[in-house]
Design an enzyme around this catalytic site. Structure first.
Site, PDB file in Angstrom:
ATOM      1  CG  ASP A  60       0.427  17.731  26.781  1.00 24.54           C
ATOM      2  OD1 ASP A  60       2.227  18.064  26.292  1.00 24.54           O
ATOM      3  OD2 ASP A  60       0.503  18.570  26.109  1.00 24.54           O
ATOM      4  CB  SER A  61       4.115  14.511  22.924  1.00 20.33           C
ATOM      5  OG  SER A  61       5.035  13.545  23.477  1.00 20.33           O
ATOM      6  CG  ASP A  99       3.090  17.240  29.636  1.00 19.92           C
ATOM      7  OD1 ASP A  99       3.296  18.045  30.870  1.00 19.92           O
ATOM      8  OD2 ASP A  99       3.296  17.336  28.490  1.00 19.92           O
ATOM      9  CE  LYS A 129       6.581  18.973  29.715  1.00 17.89           C
ATOM     10  NZ  LYS A 129       4.989  19.560  29.409  1.00 17.89           N
ATOM     11  CD  GLU A 131       2.439  23.349  27.247  1.00 19.16           C
ATOM     12  OE1 GLU A 131       1.367  24.132  26.348  1.00 19.16           O
ATOM     13  OE2 GLU A 131       2.573  21.962  26.814  1.00 19.16           O
ATOM     14  CD  GLU A 198       8.141  22.736  22.593  1.00 22.96           C
ATOM     15  OE1 GLU A 198       7.681  22.193  23.673  1.00 22.96           O
ATOM     16  OE2 GLU A 198       8.240  21.859  21.705  1.00 22.96           O
TER      17      GLU A 198
HETATM   18  O1  KIV Z   1       4.897  16.632  26.163  1.00 25.25           O
HETATM   19  C1  KIV Z   1       5.641  16.548  25.613  1.00 25.25           C
HETATM   20  O2  KIV Z   1       6.085  15.558  25.531  1.00 25.25           O
HETATM   21  C2  KIV Z   1       6.805  17.580  26.182  1.00 25.25           C
HETATM   22  C3  KIV Z   1       8.528  17.963  26.081  1.00 25.25           C
HETATM   23  C4  KIV Z   1       8.652  18.609  24.706  1.00 25.25           C
HETATM   24  C5  KIV Z   1       8.816  18.562  26.741  1.00 25.25           C
HETATM   25  O3  KIV Z   1       6.484  18.405  26.866  1.00 25.25           O
END
Ligand code: KIV
Length: 280
Positions: A60-61, A99, A129, A131, A198
């Site tokens: 989600d980055s 994500d 993924k 969080e 992280e």
């Molecule tokens: O969204 C992302 O890129 C991440 C990484 C920083 C692990 O969660």
């Protein structure tokens, strides 16, 4: 000559073998470090896959790296599906993890499962993924029981930026370090196949890596983890404004690209481009 050929064969065999959640667990057991990076589009994903990266995370980055936002919280489910589908369609060997964006899994386990299912069915990722620690365990189990592998994410959890107010290193105090230790065990128990850890102290990350049988993929968490992940745009030096200590830059593409654009602009303005050879 034979040794060289054997080396080449071993390399291509390694490249050809499809990475699965099971093979990642085996890698940890054998002490082989896992290589992970992010991608948001076809071309980048294809390059990462060809380079032999084991796990490609459609993070989600994307909100920051692609959309220019200051946090990850604004990226939507539809946008993550779009990016994830582009990445999946390029990748042959790596495990593709999508994500789940902010608010796509926090409301309840039903909604989380529906969105995880969309990631697999519509965007063809092989795992999702999310969080969070103990509070997310029931949700993780629900998704895993439906047949979708889940990667956890502990330590600095960027979707909670407004709760914590800072991107500084986490779990430096004993209580929070204990919480990370407990959460890692809880996530393993809930059925997560790996955990991103992280921005926590290296000693803690190393200890957590030893305490669970699933791989711990570190980012800003030192060298004692089972694998490492970085945001590709960061390690390629695409940003000049942002350079945290944990990012090693393997290229300076941002300045190289800017220079190429400036040279092109100069050539066009001077009438030097296109030349006769570049015309029909
Ligand atoms: O969204 C992302 O890129 C991440 C990484 C920083 C692990 O969660």
């Amino acid at each position: 000559m034979t040794r060289e050929r054997n080396g080449r064969e071993a390399k291509s065999e390694q490249r050809d073998k499809k990475v699965t959640t099971k093979s990642l667990r085996l890698m940890k057991a054998r002490g082989q470090r896992i290589v992970a990076l992010t991608a948001y589009d076809f071309l980048m994903a294809e390059l990462l896959d060809e380079a032999g990266v084991d796990v490609i995370l459609v993070g989600d980055s994307a909100a920051m790296a692609v959309q220019g936002r200051h946090t990850t919280v604004s990226v939507t489910m539809e946008q993550m599906l779009y990016h994830s589908e582009l990445v999946s369609s390029a990748v042959e060997r790596a495990l593709v993890v999508g994500d789940l964006p902010f608010m796509s899994y926090q409301i309840n386990a039903d909604e989380a499962l529906r969105n995880a299912g969309r990631m697999v069915q519509e965007a063809h990722v092989e795992a999702v993924k999310l969080e969070g620690g103990k509070a997310l365990c029931a949700t993780i189990t629900r998704i895993v029981e439906a047949g979708i592998p889940v990667m956890g994410h502990l330590g600095l959890t960027p979707q909670s930026i407004h709760k914590f107010g800072t991107y500084q290193v986490r779990a430096t105090e004993p209580e929070e370090a204990d919480e990370v230790r407990r959460d890692a065990l809880a996530l393993e128990q809930a059925g997560a196949f790996a955990i991103v850890l992280e921005k926590v102290p290296a000693a803690l990350a190393s200890e957590v890596s030893k305490s669970v049988s699933i791989p711990i993929i570190g980012i800003g968490a030192g060298g004692g983890c089972d694998g490492q992940i970085l945001v590709s745009h960061d390690m390629l030096g695409l940003y000049s404004k942002f350079h945290p200590r944990f990012v090693r830059r393997y290229a300076e593409l941002g300045s190289q690209m800017k220079e190429a654009f400036e040279r092109y602009a100069k050539d066009v303005r001077a009438g030097d481009f296109p030349s006769e050879r570049e015309s029909y």
